[in-house]
Enzyme design. Structure first.
Site: not given
Length: 355
Positions: A93, A106, A113, A117, A120, A163-164, A195, A218-219, A337
């Site tokens: 996406e 974005c 991913c 998380c 997500c 994704g990371e 990010s 991303s905390l 996402c």
């Protein structure tokens, strides 16, 4: 067939010479691709008919090979989301957002991913593969092509999709470097944001690049057990160490760090959570971007009420932490996402079962 999209000019020149084309043709095609966002050889008016035939026979251009599986546009006309099928069939996406200062995109960095998380949709089925440099760049240029009629261009990019990014570091940085080049988008590094959920080696590698790229962390929680439950990456890269690495990056780059904090009802939205967050970020070069949770049915998380959100912001500001609530864009088009990709896969699965 050689896919020429994303090649540096010198690489493109080499391909053209090997095909028997004049070297200067490479610069002409390069300008059509990256300055005019034209991906059809037939539309490149300063090419001869024989050169076009040779190129069509031997070369492909990635944006022409990418299929738009689904497009969704927000009711206010400010956000567009595309679900794209890459040539190998994998889908990602990408989102275009229209701000008062211009257009931002974005982009995704991986198919799926592996961070898993809890809140997500991107990681529902893990990561399939990294995206290539060209696939990341193409997400920007597909929108540049659409903006041609408005005589506009994408001026900002955030690597905040599926994704990371730090687990695909070379391709992500390669894409940003390509977009920064004055012969392509000439986009400022200061208009780029990466990010990460806290992959410390990646943050240190970014610091070594000595480029003023913005960093977002991303905390989402500053209680150890809660952050581990929400973000399993906390087991390997504890948030305290992540904040220290991010602060080192801020000092080296001169860029303020953005800490993303998704507000989840009755999970991390209490006044105690706000005070703990302020304690960890006090005296840091930091701003907090609060994100009321987008509803993701698969995870069952809810967003807090308006009063709870306001109370959280006020608590941070009272403790002298710069905090804002993210302006919501595209809520009506599955803008979180992975949501559109997950919905499309579910629909296709149901259709297959029905057959």
């Amino acid at each position: 067939m050689i896919d020429i999209f994303g090649l540096e000019l010198a690489e493109l020149e080499k391909v053209f010479v090997e095909l028997g084309l004049k070297k200067f043709r490479a610069k002409q095609v390069f300008q059509w691709l990256y300055q005019k966002s034209v991906f059809s050889f037939e539309e490149m008016r300063n090419l001869s008919k024989s050169d076009i035939e040779l190129l069509e026979k031997n070369c492909t251009v990635l944006p022409r090979e990418i299929k738009v599986l689904r497009e969704q546009n927000s009711a206010d006309g400010m956000t567009s989301k595309l679900l794209l099928a890459m040539p190998d069939g994998n889908s990602v996406e990408t989102v275009l957002m229209h701000h008062d200062y211009g257009y931002s995109v974005c982009v995704s960095s991986q198919v799926g991913c592996d961070m898993h998380c809890a809140f997500c949709a991107s990681g529902l089925k893990g990561a399939i593969r990294n995206l290539t440099k060209a696939e990341i760049v193409a997400q920007v240029y597909l929108f540049n092509e659409r903006l041609r009629s408005a005589n506009a261009l994408v001026s900002r990019v955030v690597v905040m999709g599926s994704g990371e990014p730090m687990l695909n570091f070379d391709n992500v940085l390669g894409a940003l470097d390509f977009l920064h080049d004055e012969s392509t988008c000439h986009m400022s590094y200061r208009n780029m944001t990466i990010s990460t959920c806290g992959i410390i080696p990646g943050i240190k590698r970014l610091e070594e690049q000595d480029k003023p790229i913005n960093l977002a962390i991303s905390l989402h929680a500053v209680r150890n057990e809660l952050r581990t439950a929400l973000m399993p990456v906390n087991k390997g890269f504890n948030f305290v160490d992540v904040i220290a690495a991010a602060e080192a990056y801020s000092v080296a780059s001169g860029r303020q760090i953005t800490y993303e904090y998704i507000l989840l009802k009755d999970k991390n939205d209490s006044l105690q959570d706000a005070e703990l967050l302020a304690n960890f970020l006090r005296y840091k070069h930091a701003t907090v971007n609060l994100i009321p949770a987008n509803p993701v049915p698969e995870q069952g998380f809810e967003r807090p009420g308006k009063k709870t959100i306001e109370r959280f912001v006020q608590a941070l500001q009272k403790l002298r932490i710069n905090a804002t609530v993210r302006k919501e864009m595209g809520k009506d088009i599955d803008a979180a996402c992975g949501q559109l990709r997950a919905k499309f896969a579910k629909e296709q699965g149901a259709k297959h079962e029905g057959n």
